[in-house]
Each structure stands twice: as structure tokens, then as C-alpha cells.
Design a protein around this motif. Structure first.
Motif, PDB file in Angstrom:
ATOM      1  N   LEU A 182       0.832  -1.202   0.000  1.00 31.53           N
ATOM      2  CA  LEU A 182       0.000   0.000   0.000  1.00 31.53           C
ATOM      3  C   LEU A 182       0.866   1.250   0.000  1.00 31.53           C
ATOM      4  O   LEU A 182       0.523   2.254  -0.649  1.00 31.53           O
ATOM      5  N   LEU A 183       1.990   1.197   0.698  1.00 23.88           N
ATOM      6  CA  LEU A 183       2.909   2.338   0.690  1.00 23.88           C
ATOM      7  C   LEU A 183       3.490   2.556  -0.704  1.00 23.88           C
ATOM      8  O   LEU A 183       3.669   3.705  -1.141  1.00 23.88           O
ATOM      9  N   TYR A 184       3.756   1.461  -1.414  1.00 22.72           N
ATOM     10  CA  TYR A 184       4.214   1.580  -2.800  1.00 22.72           C
ATOM     11  C   TYR A 184       3.134   2.226  -3.667  1.00 22.72           C
ATOM     12  O   TYR A 184       3.438   3.036  -4.554  1.00 22.72           O
ATOM     13  N   VAL A 185       1.891   1.858  -3.419  1.00 18.41           N
ATOM     14  CA  VAL A 185       0.783   2.433  -4.183  1.00 18.41           C
ATOM     15  C   VAL A 185       0.711   3.942  -3.959  1.00 18.41           C
ATOM     16  O   VAL A 185       0.512   4.713  -4.913  1.00 18.41           O
ATOM     17  N   ILE A 186       0.870   4.370  -2.711  1.00 19.51           N
ATOM     18  CA  ILE A 186       0.797   5.799  -2.397  1.00 19.51           C
ATOM     19  C   ILE A 186       1.898   6.569  -3.117  1.00 19.51           C
ATOM     20  O   ILE A 186       1.654   7.614  -3.731  1.00 19.51           O
ATOM     21  N   VAL A 187       3.110   6.036  -3.073  1.00 24.76           N
ATOM     22  CA  VAL A 187       4.242   6.713  -3.726  1.00 24.76           C
ATOM     23  C   VAL A 187       4.062   6.719  -5.242  1.00 24.76           C
ATOM     24  O   VAL A 187       4.227   7.756  -5.906  1.00 24.76           O
ATOM     25  N   LEU A 188       3.720   5.555  -5.803  1.00 18.76           N
ATOM     26  CA  LEU A 188       3.585   5.455  -7.260  1.00 18.76           C
ATOM     27  C   LEU A 188       2.432   6.309  -7.773  1.00 18.76           C
ATOM     28  O   LEU A 188       2.553   6.968  -8.816  1.00 18.76           O
ATOM     29  N   SER A 189       1.311   6.333  -7.062  1.00 13.37           N
ATOM     30  CA  SER A 189       0.176   7.154  -7.492  1.00 13.37           C
ATOM     31  C   SER A 189       0.516   8.636  -7.449  1.00 13.37           C
ATOM     32  O   SER A 189       0.066   9.406  -8.304  1.00 13.37           O
ATOM     33  N   SER A 190       1.321   9.031  -6.477  1.00 14.18           N
ATOM     34  CA  SER A 190       1.750  10.432  -6.399  1.00 14.18           C
ATOM     35  C   SER A 190       2.599  10.804  -7.611  1.00 14.18           C
ATOM     36  O   SER A 190       2.441  11.887  -8.188  1.00 14.18           O
ATOM     37  N   VAL A 191       3.490   9.890  -7.998  1.00  9.83           N
ATOM     38  CA  VAL A 191       4.328  10.133  -9.172  1.00  9.83           C
ATOM     39  C   VAL A 191       3.478  10.199 -10.443  1.00  9.83           C
ATOM     40  O   VAL A 191       3.660  11.087 -11.287  1.00  9.83           O
ATOM     41  N   LEU A 192       2.537   9.269 -10.577  1.00  9.63           N
ATOM     42  CA  LEU A 192       1.672   9.254 -11.753  1.00  9.63           C
ATOM     43  C   LEU A 192       0.830  10.520 -11.848  1.00  9.63           C
ATOM     44  O   LEU A 192       0.672  11.101 -12.928  1.00  9.63           O
ATOM     45  N   PHE A 193       0.298  10.945 -10.711  1.00 13.49           N
ATOM     46  CA  PHE A 193      -0.528  12.151 -10.723  1.00 13.49           C
ATOM     47  C   PHE A 193       0.317  13.389 -11.027  1.00 13.49           C
ATOM     48  O   PHE A 193      -0.136  14.298 -11.730  1.00 13.49           O
ATOM     49  N   LEU A 194       1.546  13.411 -10.518  1.00 12.32           N
ATOM     50  CA  LEU A 194       2.434  14.540 -10.796  1.00 12.32           C
ATOM     51  C   LEU A 194       2.769  14.607 -12.284  1.00 12.32           C
ATOM     52  O   LEU A 194       2.767  15.691 -12.885  1.00 12.32           O
ATOM     53  N   LEU A 195       3.044  13.449 -12.882  1.00 16.67           N
ATOM     54  CA  LEU A 195       3.343  13.419 -14.313  1.00 16.67           C
ATOM     55  C   LEU A 195       2.143  13.884 -15.128  1.00 16.67           C
ATOM     56  O   LEU A 195       2.294  14.622 -16.110  1.00 16.67           O
ATOM     57  N   TYR A 196       0.949  13.453 -14.715  1.00 19.81           N
ATOM     58  CA  TYR A 196      -0.259  13.901 -15.410  1.00 19.81           C
ATOM     59  C   TYR A 196      -0.444  15.409 -15.276  1.00 19.81           C
ATOM     60  O   TYR A 196      -0.777  16.089 -16.260  1.00 19.81           O
ATOM     61  N   ALA A 197      -0.226  15.934 -14.056  1.00 16.57           N
ATOM     62  CA  ALA A 197      -0.405  17.367 -13.834  1.00 16.57           C
ATOM     63  C   ALA A 197       0.582  18.177 -14.675  1.00 16.57           C
ATOM     64  O   ALA A 197       0.223  19.224 -15.233  1.00 16.57           O
ATOM     65  N   LEU A 198       1.807  17.688 -14.786  1.00 16.86           N
ATOM     66  CA  LEU A 198       2.805  18.397 -15.591  1.00 16.86           C
ATOM     67  C   LEU A 198       2.467  18.318 -17.078  1.00 16.86           C
ATOM     68  O   LEU A 198       2.600  19.308 -17.804  1.00 16.86           O
ATOM     69  N   PHE A 199       2.019  17.150 -17.519  1.00 18.02           N
ATOM     70  CA  PHE A 199       1.704  16.974 -18.938  1.00 18.02           C
ATOM     71  C   PHE A 199       0.468  17.773 -19.327  1.00 18.02           C
ATOM     72  O   PHE A 199       0.431  18.406 -20.390  1.00 18.02           O
ATOM     73  N   ALA A 200      -0.554  17.737 -18.467  1.00 14.78           N
ATOM     74  CA  ALA A 200      -1.809  18.441 -18.768  1.00 14.78           C
ATOM     75  C   ALA A 200      -1.780  19.899 -18.324  1.00 14.78           C
ATOM     76  O   ALA A 200      -2.726  20.638 -18.607  1.00 14.78           O
ATOM     77  N   ARG A 201      -0.723  20.282 -17.607  1.00 19.38           N
ATOM     78  CA  ARG A 201      -0.584  21.642 -17.097  1.00 19.38           C
ATOM     79  C   ARG A 201      -1.774  22.033 -16.212  1.00 19.38           C
ATOM     80  O   ARG A 201      -2.411  23.061 -16.387  1.00 19.38           O
ATOM     81  N   LYS A 202      -2.071  21.135 -15.248  1.00 13.63           N
ATOM     82  CA  LYS A 202      -3.144  21.366 -14.298  1.00 13.63           C
ATOM     83  C   LYS A 202      -2.616  21.209 -12.882  1.00 13.63           C
ATOM     84  O   LYS A 202      -1.717  20.414 -12.627  1.00 13.63           O
ATOM     85  N   ARG A 203      -3.220  21.962 -11.970  1.00  8.56           N
ATOM     86  CA  ARG A 203      -2.833  21.859 -10.564  1.00  8.56           C
ATOM     87  C   ARG A 203      -3.705  20.907  -9.768  1.00  8.56           C
ATOM     88  O   ARG A 203      -3.360  20.529  -8.659  1.00  8.56           O
ATOM     89  N   SER A 204      -4.842  20.543 -10.320  1.00 10.14           N
ATOM     90  CA  SER A 204      -5.757  19.648  -9.623  1.00 10.14           C
ATOM     91  C   SER A 204      -6.416  18.725 -10.632  1.00 10.14           C
ATOM     92  O   SER A 204      -6.378  18.973 -11.844  1.00 10.14           O
TER      93      SER A 204
END
Length: 225
Positions: A182-204
Motif C-alpha cells: 500500500l505504501l508503494y501504491v501511495i508513492v507510485l500514485s503520487s508520481v503518476l498524478f504529478l506526471l499527469y499534472a505536468l503533462f496536462a498543465r493542471k494543478r488539480s
């Protein structure tokens, strides 16, 4: 190949079910269940150019969803083995459906997150899952209360820092995967969401898809039949 066919059929219905949720949510558990199993009333629609574009887009989304689900089910048959594979496929399908709904609505309905949690307890209690019943219960508990505590640190700035649906989804993932994963999921999901936010240029945005994809990736990486 049989599970690939099952995945193809199940995947076709993911966008349709998500669309049904978008029409009646939020709702009580009983009303949501009734709306899912009942057939929608046919309404006359003027087939304008915009309507045809949306219909074709919906069809392509269904095809892509079917192909992705078929590929995951087929891969699951090799990675997890044939024993109790139907439960692992259910785990994957529920996560894909939750990701689709949250992407469309910014909502993770209890009618799906709670069964995900209960199924995790069930397969662990019967010895069919990847972890012991004790670890399932502990991880589900921590998966629920950890984001609640973390949210208290940010609530002064953003009251919706971590939604209730995300918390229940994380608890359900804990019931299936255990505390360490579950800790791996939390870290990996944070990375995935950050990559999406950077690619889509969104803060939320919707965090559920990142959690769902991370949960599937962790399951494939760390558990084998």
C-alpha cells in the motif's frame, strides 16, 4: 485466451456503466443499485453533427477500454495463475471502472469502493488472496486513517485535499495488497498524478485514476501465482 475474451466483454461495459453513474450520482446505495440494473428509458435524440461526434467518441472509448481490460485479464492469467483468477480479474475490473468514473465525475461511489474493500477481506479470509486476513485488516485500517491524518495538515489551505472516495479506495487497496505494498501504491500514485499534472498543465484533478493504475501495477509487480 478465455480470460482475454472475458476482459474484452467486461471492458466494453466500463464506459457505459460510468455514463450511467454520471446520470444519477450522487445517490443512496439502494437507488444506485436500482439504476445500474434497470434499463434506461429510450429518449428521442436529434442526431446532430455534435451528437454523432460524441457517439463515435464513446464507441472508440469502449473499444479501447475493452482492449485494455482484455490485455490485463490475459496477463493476469500468466502472472497470478489460474487459481482464484476470477477474483483477481474482479479486482482489476473494479479499479478500471472506478478510474473511469472518477475521471468523468470526480467521484468514487461507495457502491463500488465498499465492495472492493469487502472482496479484499473475503479472499484474504478464505486464503485465496495475496496476504493474510490480519494483514488485510491492518492495511485497510491504515489505508483509511492515514490520508485522514495527512489531510488535517492541508485542510487549512484546501478542504478537498483528499476526498472521501479516495480514502475508501485506498482502504480497499490495502485490504487486497497489504500494508507494505500500500505504501508503494501511495508513492507510485503520487508520481503518476504529478506526471499527469505536468503533462496536462493542471494543478488539480481526479486522483482516483492514479490510485487505480498504481494498484494494478503494484499487484502485477509484486504478486505472482
Amino acid at each position: 485466451m478465455l480470460y482475454a475474451f472475458y476482459g474484452l466483454v467486461c471492458g466494453l461495459f466500463i464506459p457505459y456503466i460510468a455514463r450511467r453513474f454520471a446520470k444519477f450520482m450522487p445517490a443512496t446505495f439502494a437507488y444506485a443499485l436500482w439504476q445500474i440494473v434497470s434499463f434506461p428509458r429510450k429518449k428521442s435524440k436529434k442526431k446532430s453533427a455534435q451528437y454523432l461526434v460524441l457517439r463515435n467518441k464513446f464507441r472508440w472509448r469502449s473499444v479501447m477500454s475493452a482492449l485494455i481490460t482484455a490485455g490485463l485479464f490475459f496477463s493476469a492469467s500468466f502472472v497470478f495463475g489460474e487459481a482464484h483468477l476470477v477474483w483477481y480479474c474482479l479486482f482489476i475490473w473494479l479499479l478500471l471502472l472506478l478510474a473511469e468514473i472518477d475521471w468523468r465525475m470526480f467521484l468514487l461511489p461507495d457502491i463500488l469502493t465498499i465492495p472492493l474493500l469487502l472482496c479484499g477481506f473475503f479472499v484474504s479470509a478464505l486464503g485465496w488472496g495475496w496476504i493474510s486476513p490480519q494483514e488485510s485488516a491492518i492495511a485497510a485500517f491504515i489505508g483509511y486513517f492515514l490520508p485522514v491524518v495527512v489531510s488535517l495538515l492541508f485542510v487549512w489551505k484546501n478542504k478537498d485535499a483528499f476526498g472521501g472516495g479516495d480514502i475508501k479506495l485506498l482502504s480497499g487497496l490495502g485490504a487486497w495488497l497489504g500494508l507494505e505494498k500500500l505504501l508503494y501504491v501511495i508513492v507510485l500514485s503520487s508520481v503518476l498524478f504529478l506526471l499527469y499534472a505536468l503533462f496536462a498543465r493542471k494543478r488539480s484533478g481526479a486522483y482516483g485514476p492514479a490510485l487505480a493504475v498504481a494498484g494494478i501495477m503494484v499487484a502485477f509487480c509484486f504478486y505472482q501465482g
